[in-house]
Design a protein around this motif. Structure first.
Motif, mmCIF file in Angstrom:
data_model
loop_
_atom_site.group_PDB
_atom_site.id
_atom_site.type_symbol
_atom_site.label_atom_id
_atom_site.label_comp_id
_atom_site.label_asym_id
_atom_site.label_seq_id
_atom_site.Cartn_x
_atom_site.Cartn_y
_atom_site.Cartn_z
ATOM 1 N N GLU A 102 0.829 -1.214 0.000
ATOM 2 C CA GLU A 102 0.000 0.000 0.000
ATOM 3 C C GLU A 102 0.862 1.262 0.000
ATOM 4 O O GLU A 102 0.547 2.247 -0.677
ATOM 5 C CB GLU A 102 -0.928 0.007 1.213
ATOM 6 N N GLN A 103 1.945 1.246 0.735
ATOM 7 C CA GLN A 103 2.808 2.425 0.824
ATOM 8 C C GLN A 103 3.511 2.742 -0.491
ATOM 9 O O GLN A 103 3.906 3.880 -0.738
ATOM 10 C CB GLN A 103 3.845 2.229 1.930
ATOM 11 N N SER A 104 3.690 1.748 -1.328
ATOM 12 C CA SER A 104 4.420 1.959 -2.581
ATOM 13 C C SER A 104 3.544 2.509 -3.701
ATOM 14 O O SER A 104 4.060 2.856 -4.773
ATOM 15 C CB SER A 104 5.072 0.650 -3.034
ATOM 16 N N ASP A 105 2.244 2.596 -3.474
ATOM 17 C CA ASP A 105 1.357 3.145 -4.499
ATOM 18 C C ASP A 105 1.790 4.554 -4.887
ATOM 19 O O ASP A 105 2.131 5.373 -4.021
ATOM 20 C CB ASP A 105 -0.096 3.182 -3.992
ATOM 21 N N ASP A 106 1.776 4.849 -6.186
ATOM 22 C CA ASP A 106 2.120 6.190 -6.711
ATOM 23 C C ASP A 106 3.544 6.597 -6.359
ATOM 24 O O ASP A 106 3.862 7.786 -6.269
ATOM 25 C CB ASP A 106 1.141 7.246 -6.186
ATOM 26 N N PHE A 107 4.442 5.619 -6.177
ATOM 27 C CA PHE A 107 5.828 5.926 -5.810
ATOM 28 C C PHE A 107 6.567 6.589 -6.976
ATOM 29 O O PHE A 107 6.570 6.091 -8.104
ATOM 30 C CB PHE A 107 6.554 4.641 -5.408
ATOM 31 N N VAL A 108 7.195 7.735 -6.692
ATOM 32 C CA VAL A 108 8.055 8.437 -7.647
ATOM 33 C C VAL A 108 9.260 8.955 -6.875
ATOM 34 O O VAL A 108 9.109 9.499 -5.776
ATOM 35 C CB VAL A 108 7.334 9.614 -8.345
ATOM 36 N N GLU A 109 10.452 8.801 -7.444
ATOM 37 C CA GLU A 109 11.675 9.216 -6.755
ATOM 38 C C GLU A 109 12.669 9.739 -7.789
ATOM 39 O O GLU A 109 12.763 9.226 -8.899
ATOM 40 C CB GLU A 109 12.262 8.017 -6.017
ATOM 41 N N THR A 110 13.403 10.764 -7.406
ATOM 42 C CA THR A 110 14.438 11.320 -8.276
ATOM 43 C C THR A 110 15.775 11.266 -7.553
ATOM 44 O O THR A 110 15.859 11.573 -6.368
ATOM 45 C CB THR A 110 14.116 12.777 -8.658
ATOM 46 N N GLY A 111 16.808 10.845 -8.255
ATOM 47 C CA GLY A 111 18.139 10.765 -7.657
ATOM 48 C C GLY A 111 19.116 10.142 -8.634
ATOM 49 O O GLY A 111 18.853 10.054 -9.839
ATOM 50 N N MET A 112 20.250 9.692 -8.120
ATOM 51 C CA MET A 112 21.300 9.147 -8.957
ATOM 52 C C MET A 112 21.176 7.628 -9.095
ATOM 53 O O MET A 112 20.912 6.927 -8.116
ATOM 54 C CB MET A 112 22.670 9.495 -8.383
ATOM 55 N N ALA A 113 21.363 7.153 -10.319
ATOM 56 C CA ALA A 113 21.374 5.720 -10.605
ATOM 57 C C ALA A 113 22.805 5.265 -10.827
ATOM 58 O O ALA A 113 23.640 6.004 -11.346
ATOM 59 C CB ALA A 113 20.545 5.418 -11.851
ATOM 60 N N SER A 114 23.090 4.021 -10.428
ATOM 61 C CA SER A 114 24.372 3.384 -10.694
ATOM 62 C C SER A 114 24.073 2.049 -11.372
ATOM 63 O O SER A 114 22.923 1.750 -11.677
ATOM 64 C CB SER A 114 25.145 3.175 -9.388
ATOM 65 N N GLY A 192 28.911 5.781 -15.593
ATOM 66 C CA GLY A 192 28.899 5.116 -14.295
ATOM 67 C C GLY A 192 27.680 5.460 -13.468
ATOM 68 O O GLY A 192 27.127 4.609 -12.784
ATOM 69 N N THR A 193 27.240 6.712 -13.518
ATOM 70 C CA THR A 193 26.040 7.156 -12.805
ATOM 71 C C THR A 193 25.290 8.163 -13.673
ATOM 72 O O THR A 193 25.856 8.738 -14.614
ATOM 73 C CB THR A 193 26.369 7.826 -11.449
ATOM 74 N N ALA A 194 24.027 8.389 -13.348
ATOM 75 C CA ALA A 194 23.231 9.400 -14.045
ATOM 76 C C ALA A 194 22.056 9.790 -13.159
ATOM 77 O O ALA A 194 21.578 8.987 -12.355
ATOM 78 C CB ALA A 194 22.735 8.877 -15.387
ATOM 79 N N ARG A 195 21.575 10.994 -13.323
ATOM 80 C CA ARG A 195 20.403 11.447 -12.577
ATOM 81 C C ARG A 195 19.160 10.912 -13.272
ATOM 82 O O ARG A 195 18.984 11.079 -14.483
ATOM 83 C CB ARG A 195 20.355 12.972 -12.502
ATOM 84 N N VAL A 196 18.280 10.267 -12.485
ATOM 85 C CA VAL A 196 17.112 9.597 -13.066
ATOM 86 C C VAL A 196 15.855 9.884 -12.264
ATOM 87 O O VAL A 196 15.919 10.330 -11.113
ATOM 88 C CB VAL A 196 17.320 8.062 -13.119
ATOM 89 N N GLU A 197 14.720 9.597 -12.894
ATOM 90 C CA GLU A 197 13.435 9.545 -12.205
ATOM 91 C C GLU A 197 12.989 8.090 -12.185
ATOM 92 O O GLU A 197 13.049 7.412 -13.209
ATOM 93 C CB GLU A 197 12.386 10.389 -12.911
ATOM 94 N N VAL A 198 12.554 7.618 -11.017
ATOM 95 C CA VAL A 198 12.080 6.243 -10.853
ATOM 96 C C VAL A 198 10.598 6.307 -10.512
ATOM 97 O O VAL A 198 10.207 6.917 -9.520
ATOM 98 C CB VAL A 198 12.859 5.522 -9.733
ATOM 99 N N LYS A 199 9.770 5.676 -11.333
ATOM 100 C CA LYS A 199 8.315 5.723 -11.135
ATOM 101 C C LYS A 199 7.762 4.306 -11.129
ATOM 102 O O LYS A 199 8.013 3.521 -12.048
ATOM 103 C CB LYS A 199 7.658 6.531 -12.258
ATOM 104 N N LEU A 200 7.004 3.975 -10.078
ATOM 105 C CA LEU A 200 6.414 2.638 -9.986
ATOM 106 C C LEU A 200 5.347 2.455 -11.057
ATOM 107 O O LEU A 200 4.453 3.274 -11.202
ATOM 108 C CB LEU A 200 5.797 2.430 -8.602
#
Length: 288
Positions: A102-114, A192-200
């Protein structure tokens, strides 16, 4: 001490660590390396008698990925994995709380990916599936496993859907760890890394109802005694929630101190052993 003996000993410790916690710790190109506490201590102790070469992570040699070869991750609601979903866990002294479905619903996060590649290819992920660096997968610290997320590289606009089946990355500032295939698709490999948006896109669904597994630390007729044990346990680095459950037996109220729930008796084993080492000789694994 021979180099092969050193490496086999360290590898055994790493395997025990990852199986106990259901996590994978990553060493990455262009990112400072790190190891679990147990393995680090063993390597430090062995360094006096041998030089231990660090195995570097990286891309496979002479392999060009093609969209026709790499299978796309198809979002679907899979059953919640038995492994890799404790209520919380600790790595390097930092505690992470795994999100509920339930807590993961509508999850969106921005940060660095490796990303991680050859070093972990074929090893077990947190869901106990083999890691395939040619599959569109990823690791996340707190999403319920398995989940499907859309990852957008904010530096070049590329997008890909990946299946999250692992825990990590545990280096500060990183939010997701991509497989080699996913990193290649998103244009992250060279940098090696990049700034990304992660969306469930699709999260897991609850498995069919089963009995919950707990570790019972103690049972008392005096509520104050139960409260004192709870306070003591809260000072320990114990995986799982600590709670008091009241039951009535022969017209007497029993206050049972439980740790958990856990997905299986095997997952509860390490906590039960921890309590025994604390001197709680009446602790046991129970199902309710």
């Amino acid at each position: 001490m021979t180099e092969s003996l050193v490496l086999s000993t360290a590898a055994a410790i790493m395997r025990r660590f990852s199986v106990a916690l259901g996590i994978r710790t990553v060493v990455k190109r262009k990112i400072a390396s790190f190891t679990p506490h147990a393995a680090f201590a063993a390597l430090a102790a062995l360094s006096a008698c041998s030089s231990v070469p660090m195995v570097k992570d990286g891309a496979p040699a002479s392999v060009v990925l093609d969209k026709q070869i790499v299978r796309e991750a198809t979002p679907r609601n899979e059953p919640l994995s038995t492994y890799g979903n404790p209520t919380h866990y600790s790595v390097f002294g930092k505690r992470y709380r795994v999100m509920s479905i339930e807590q993961s619903d509508d999850f969106v996060e921005t940060g660095m990916a490796s990303w991680y590649g050859t070093k972990f290819h074929g090893g077990l992920t947190s869901t106990r599936e083999p890691y395939d660096m040619y599959a569109m997968t990823a690791a996340h610290k707190t999403l319920p496993l398995p989940s499907y997320v859309q990852v957008t590289n904010l530096e070049n606009g590329r997008m890909a859907i990946v299946r999250v089946n692992d825990r990590g990355p545990f280096h500060d500032g990183l939010v997701i760890d991509l497989s080699y295939a996913a990193a290649s698709r998103l244009g992250v490999v060279n940098a090696g890394t990049a700034r990304v948006e992660v969306k469930l896109i699709a999260g897991p669904i609850a498995s069919k109802a089963t009995n919950s597994v707990y570790v019972q630390a103690g049972a008392f007729t005096d509520q104050d005694n139960a409260a004192r044990l709870v306070s003591r346990l809260e000072t320990e680095d114990i995986e799982g929630d600590i709670r008091t459950r009241e039951t009535v037996r022969r017209n007497k109220t029993i206050f049972r101190v439980h740790v958990g729930p856990f997905p299986s008796r095997a997952a509860a084993h390490d906590v039960a052993q921890h309590l025994l080492r604390m001197g709680l000789t009446e602790s046991m694994i129970v199902t309710e």
